[in-house]
Design a protein around this motif. Structure first.
Motif, PDB file in Angstrom:
ATOM      1  N   GLU A   2     -47.137 -93.150  11.570  1.00  0.00           N
ATOM      2  CA  GLU A   2     -46.807 -92.210  10.501  1.00  0.00           C
ATOM      3  C   GLU A   2     -48.075 -91.603   9.901  1.00  0.00           C
ATOM      4  O   GLU A   2     -47.988 -90.752   9.017  1.00  0.00           O
ATOM      5  CB  GLU A   2     -46.030 -92.930   9.393  1.00  0.00           C
ATOM      6  CG  GLU A   2     -44.641 -93.380   9.815  1.00  0.00           C
ATOM      7  CD  GLU A   2     -43.851 -93.980   8.659  1.00  0.00           C
ATOM      8  OE1 GLU A   2     -44.462 -94.233   7.590  1.00  0.00           O
ATOM      9  OE2 GLU A   2     -42.640 -94.184   8.817  1.00  0.00           O
ATOM     10  N   ALA A   3     -49.244 -92.036  10.380  1.00  0.00           N
ATOM     11  CA  ALA A   3     -50.531 -91.608   9.824  1.00  0.00           C
ATOM     12  C   ALA A   3     -50.552 -91.925   8.328  1.00  0.00           C
ATOM     13  O   ALA A   3     -50.140 -93.009   7.932  1.00  0.00           O
ATOM     14  CB  ALA A   3     -50.790 -90.145  10.125  1.00  0.00           C
ATOM     15  N   ILE A  30     -51.446 -85.080   0.079  1.00  0.00           N
ATOM     16  CA  ILE A  30     -50.076 -85.197   0.564  1.00  0.00           C
ATOM     17  C   ILE A  30     -50.078 -85.910   1.906  1.00  0.00           C
ATOM     18  O   ILE A  30     -51.063 -85.840   2.654  1.00  0.00           O
ATOM     19  CB  ILE A  30     -49.430 -83.796   0.695  1.00  0.00           C
ATOM     20  CG1 ILE A  30     -47.926 -83.890   0.962  1.00  0.00           C
ATOM     21  CG2 ILE A  30     -50.138 -82.959   1.745  1.00  0.00           C
ATOM     22  CD1 ILE A  30     -47.222 -82.535   0.885  1.00  0.00           C
ATOM     23  N   MET A  31     -49.004 -86.609   2.223  1.00  0.00           N
ATOM     24  CA  MET A  31     -48.897 -87.248   3.536  1.00  0.00           C
ATOM     25  C   MET A  31     -48.655 -86.192   4.611  1.00  0.00           C
ATOM     26  O   MET A  31     -47.885 -85.244   4.408  1.00  0.00           O
ATOM     27  CB  MET A  31     -47.755 -88.254   3.547  1.00  0.00           C
ATOM     28  CG  MET A  31     -48.003 -89.486   2.718  1.00  0.00           C
ATOM     29  SD  MET A  31     -46.751 -90.770   2.959  1.00  0.00           S
ATOM     30  CE  MET A  31     -47.192 -91.374   4.598  1.00  0.00           C
ATOM     31  N   GLY A  32     -49.275 -86.380   5.765  1.00  0.00           N
ATOM     32  CA  GLY A  32     -49.092 -85.435   6.856  1.00  0.00           C
ATOM     33  C   GLY A  32     -47.646 -85.316   7.280  1.00  0.00           C
ATOM     34  O   GLY A  32     -47.159 -84.227   7.585  1.00  0.00           O
ATOM     35  N   MET A  33     -46.912 -86.438   7.285  1.00  0.00           N
ATOM     36  CA  MET A  33     -45.532 -86.387   7.744  1.00  0.00           C
ATOM     37  C   MET A  33     -44.620 -85.694   6.741  1.00  0.00           C
ATOM     38  O   MET A  33     -43.480 -85.393   7.057  1.00  0.00           O
ATOM     39  CB  MET A  33     -45.004 -87.774   8.068  1.00  0.00           C
ATOM     40  CG  MET A  33     -44.741 -88.674   6.900  1.00  0.00           C
ATOM     41  SD  MET A  33     -44.001 -90.247   7.424  1.00  0.00           S
ATOM     42  CE  MET A  33     -42.500 -89.705   8.199  1.00  0.00           C
ATOM     43  N   SER A  34     -45.136 -85.405   5.530  1.00  0.00           N
ATOM     44  CA  SER A  34     -44.364 -84.659   4.540  1.00  0.00           C
ATOM     45  C   SER A  34     -44.582 -83.156   4.645  1.00  0.00           C
ATOM     46  O   SER A  34     -43.960 -82.396   3.900  1.00  0.00           O
ATOM     47  CB  SER A  34     -44.753 -85.119   3.127  1.00  0.00           C
ATOM     48  OG  SER A  34     -44.445 -86.477   2.925  1.00  0.00           O
ATOM     49  N   CYS A  35     -45.450 -82.740   5.557  1.00  0.00           N
ATOM     50  CA  CYS A  35     -45.856 -81.333   5.604  1.00  0.00           C
ATOM     51  C   CYS A  35     -44.950 -80.443   6.446  1.00  0.00           C
ATOM     52  O   CYS A  35     -45.143 -79.221   6.448  1.00  0.00           O
ATOM     53  CB  CYS A  35     -47.286 -81.222   6.131  1.00  0.00           C
ATOM     54  SG  CYS A  35     -48.540 -81.791   4.958  1.00  0.00           S
ATOM     55  N   ARG A  74     -55.124 -86.703  12.872  1.00  0.00           N
ATOM     56  CA  ARG A  74     -55.260 -85.274  13.192  1.00  0.00           C
ATOM     57  C   ARG A  74     -53.910 -84.653  13.533  1.00  0.00           C
ATOM     58  O   ARG A  74     -53.567 -83.556  13.063  1.00  0.00           O
ATOM     59  CB  ARG A  74     -56.228 -85.111  14.364  1.00  0.00           C
ATOM     60  CG  ARG A  74     -56.322 -83.698  14.915  1.00  0.00           C
ATOM     61  CD  ARG A  74     -57.322 -83.637  16.060  1.00  0.00           C
ATOM     62  NE  ARG A  74     -57.013 -84.589  17.118  1.00  0.00           N
ATOM     63  CZ  ARG A  74     -56.124 -84.366  18.083  1.00  0.00           C
ATOM     64  NH1 ARG A  74     -55.422 -83.225  18.116  1.00  0.00           N
ATOM     65  NH2 ARG A  74     -55.913 -85.280  19.017  1.00  0.00           N
ATOM     66  N   GLN A  75     -53.120 -85.339  14.351  1.00  0.00           N
ATOM     67  CA  GLN A  75     -51.848 -84.794  14.790  1.00  0.00           C
ATOM     68  C   GLN A  75     -50.866 -84.614  13.651  1.00  0.00           C
ATOM     69  O   GLN A  75     -50.044 -83.688  13.669  1.00  0.00           O
ATOM     70  CB  GLN A  75     -51.257 -85.707  15.868  1.00  0.00           C
ATOM     71  CG  GLN A  75     -52.032 -85.685  17.173  1.00  0.00           C
ATOM     72  CD  GLN A  75     -51.738 -86.883  18.073  1.00  0.00           C
ATOM     73  OE1 GLN A  75     -51.063 -87.829  17.665  1.00  0.00           O
ATOM     74  NE2 GLN A  75     -52.257 -86.858  19.286  1.00  0.00           N
ATOM     75  N   ALA A  76     -50.936 -85.485  12.638  1.00  0.00           N
ATOM     76  CA  ALA A  76     -49.996 -85.397  11.522  1.00  0.00           C
ATOM     77  C   ALA A  76     -50.176 -84.112  10.721  1.00  0.00           C
ATOM     78  O   ALA A  76     -49.234 -83.645  10.076  1.00  0.00           O
ATOM     79  CB  ALA A  76     -50.148 -86.604  10.603  1.00  0.00           C
ATOM     80  N   TYR A  77     -51.367 -83.517  10.755  1.00  0.00           N
ATOM     81  CA  TYR A  77     -51.640 -82.286  10.010  1.00  0.00           C
ATOM     82  C   TYR A  77     -51.759 -81.067  10.926  1.00  0.00           C
ATOM     83  O   TYR A  77     -52.214 -80.015  10.482  1.00  0.00           O
ATOM     84  CB  TYR A  77     -52.924 -82.442   9.187  1.00  0.00           C
ATOM     85  CG  TYR A  77     -52.765 -83.421   8.053  1.00  0.00           C
ATOM     86  CD1 TYR A  77     -52.358 -82.989   6.792  1.00  0.00           C
ATOM     87  CD2 TYR A  77     -52.986 -84.781   8.248  1.00  0.00           C
ATOM     88  CE1 TYR A  77     -52.189 -83.891   5.750  1.00  0.00           C
ATOM     89  CE2 TYR A  77     -52.817 -85.685   7.203  1.00  0.00           C
ATOM     90  CZ  TYR A  77     -52.412 -85.232   5.965  1.00  0.00           C
ATOM     91  OH  TYR A  77     -52.231 -86.131   4.944  1.00  0.00           O
TER      92      TYR A  77
END
Length: 487
Positions: free
Chosen positions: A349-350, A125-130, A163-166
């Motif tokens: 957006e990572a 999954i994309m980090g920005m979707s979390c 790292r920051q996106a998750y």
């Protein structure tokens, strides 16, 4: 891809969230066993010939013959990658991961599956979707069970944006496999530049990475623009599409000079309706429109450039990596500097990575797979996607291409990787923590940037509008946080 809106997500989540969902996701919970939501086809099963695990692998002990489920995007390059990783994982552990591809949006489907007891063990999954998953506390924290267990620190092995996106409230919930860098690149039609005799004057053909100024980039855009019979048939520049990270990258670079950012977490304040925000919107949209080198298009800069409608395409490097198949030759340059000679920062957006639900039916398989992905071997297994993925998350892969299926040193994706990994990714940061719904922020920026391109608003008016909408979406986000904290 269309992002799931906050409203759509909440409607699904509220209907799916029973009183027991969050309880069922607590550590140690034993969810009811249920069949998968989609039976895997033979094509998505990992091959059945496991081999002995290499000595350096210390995860997955006792998993021989056990089965689990991996969800990921229903998209051919992704599916092939999931099957490849499942095969590698089986060779190391003897465990079988059935690949069950899912349509977008995956985060909403995961919430529904958790409510129904049909959740997978691991998810790409994309980090920005979390964010919705962070809010509802349904993901397994990985600091101890993955990163500490592997003897590594996320900040040492991962690029910051990935790292920051998750990450959320001091914890990391995923193993990223992609970094970003979107917003920090300009696609340049190098053969056209050479034909104009300008190769020694502008990046990247002059051997430099970044433009010295926006004026310099605008100058080349004017030279590359094509007009016939008083009508523009190829515009000099387009920045439409991915407006959020591209515009906010300029804001971030300008604000960094006074020690703050577009979103100031410490003071819980957006800094769009500021002098820096207005200057950034002038650079991004107002000035190129005034100069007659850009207009509002009905498609993104990627599609427009690949269709021959745009010369310089700012924001997404896909132009450079896809153009050769269409007979074009684009290469990557960095975006213009905006503060002296300092390289510009970027809002990223990572990209994609792997997470596990707390309520995974097979937590031992989930943890073992995530530990495998938190190794260079696992990262290489993912980064063979697209004949070689330049947007890496793992720092130790900088300059390594031996795992790429395409070994041509002149392949555009290879040249992009060399610039991205060494110069752009180290300057990339994720949007920002606790700023709200980043998908909505990106959409708001795009909406108001289009108004500027259509001359319906000035840069200053657009910044006021973006500021107000950012504040409104965060207010709603805070209310959503309280709603789920009560459940």
């Amino acid at each position: 891809m269309t992002r799931v809106s906050r409203r759509t997500f909440l409607e699904l989540a509220v209907s799916a969230l029973g009183a027991g969902l969050l309880a069922s996701c607590a550590p140690g919970a034993q969810p009811t066993q249920a069949p998968p939501t989609q039976a895997p086809s033979k094509a998505t099963q990992a091959p059945a010939e496991p081999t002995k695990a290499p000595a350096q692998v210390t995860t997955g002990q006792g998993l021989e013959g056990k089965t689990g489920v991996l969800w990921g995007l229903q998209y051919d390059p992704h599916v092939a990658t999931y099957v490849r990783l499942a095969t590698m994982f089986r060779q190391q552990t003897g465990a079988i991961l059935a690949v069950e591809p899912q349509d977008w949006p995956i985060e909403a489907k995961l919430i529904a599956a958790l409510a129904a007891g049909t959740q997978p063990d691991v998810v790409c999954i994309m980090g920005m979707s979390c964010m919705p998953l962070f809010i509802q506390d349904v993901l397994l924290p990985l600091s101890d069970v993955v990163y500490n267990a592997n003897g590594i620190r996320p900040e040492d092995v991962l690029f910051d944006d990935a790292r920051q996106a998750y990450s959320w409230k001091g914890e990391i919930y995923g193993v990223p496999t992609e970094g970003g860098g979107l917003g920090n690149v300009v696609n340049v039609p190098v053969e056209d530049v050479e034909n104009l005799g300008l190769a020694d004057k502008y990046p990247p053909t002059d051997g430099t990475i970044w433009w010295d100024s926006h004026d310099e980039m605008f100058e080349l855009a004017r030279a590359l623009q094509i007009e016939e019979g008083g009508k523009v048939v190829r515009w000099g520049l387009s920045s439409k599409g991915w407006d959020g990270p591209t515009y906010l990258s300029i804001v971030r670079s300008l604000l960094d000079a006074r020690g703050t950012d577009w979103w100031d977490l410490a003071n819980e304040k957006f800094n769009i309706d500021t002098e820096e925000g207005v200057v950034a919107m002038q650079y991004f949209a107002e000035t190129p429109v005034r100069l007659g080198i850009e207009t509002e298009l009905d498609q993104s800069h990627v599609d427009a450039a690949l269709a021959g409608k745009v010369a310089l395409a700012r924001g997404n490097a896909a132009v450079s990596t896809q153009a050769s198949a269409l007979g074009y030759h684009f290469e990557i340059a960095g975006v213009p500097k905006v503060v002296g000679d300092k390289p510009p920062l970027s809002v990223s957006e990572a990209g994609w990575g792997f997470v596990a639900p707390k309520a995974a039916k097979n937590p031992d398989i989930a943890v073992a797979f995530l530990r495998f992905m938190a190794t260079e071997e696992g990262q290489k297994g993912y980064c063979t996607i697209y004949d070689g993925q330049p947007c890496i998350a793992w720092k130790s892969l900088i300059g390594k291409y031996d795992h790429w299926p395409n070994q041509d040193p002149d392949w555009p994706q290879r040249r992009f990787g060399e610039i991205l990994q060494k110069h752009l990714l180290p300057l990339a940061r994720y949007y920002g923590e606790a700023a709200g719904y980043m998908g909505e922020v990106a959409d708001v920026v795009g909406e108001f940037a289009s108004k500027v391109r259509m001359k319906e608003m000035t840069a200053a008016e657009a910044c006021k509008g973006i500021q107000q909408r950012c504040e409104a979406q965060r207010k709603q986000w805070l209310e959503d946080m309280k709603q789920y904290e009560k459940k």
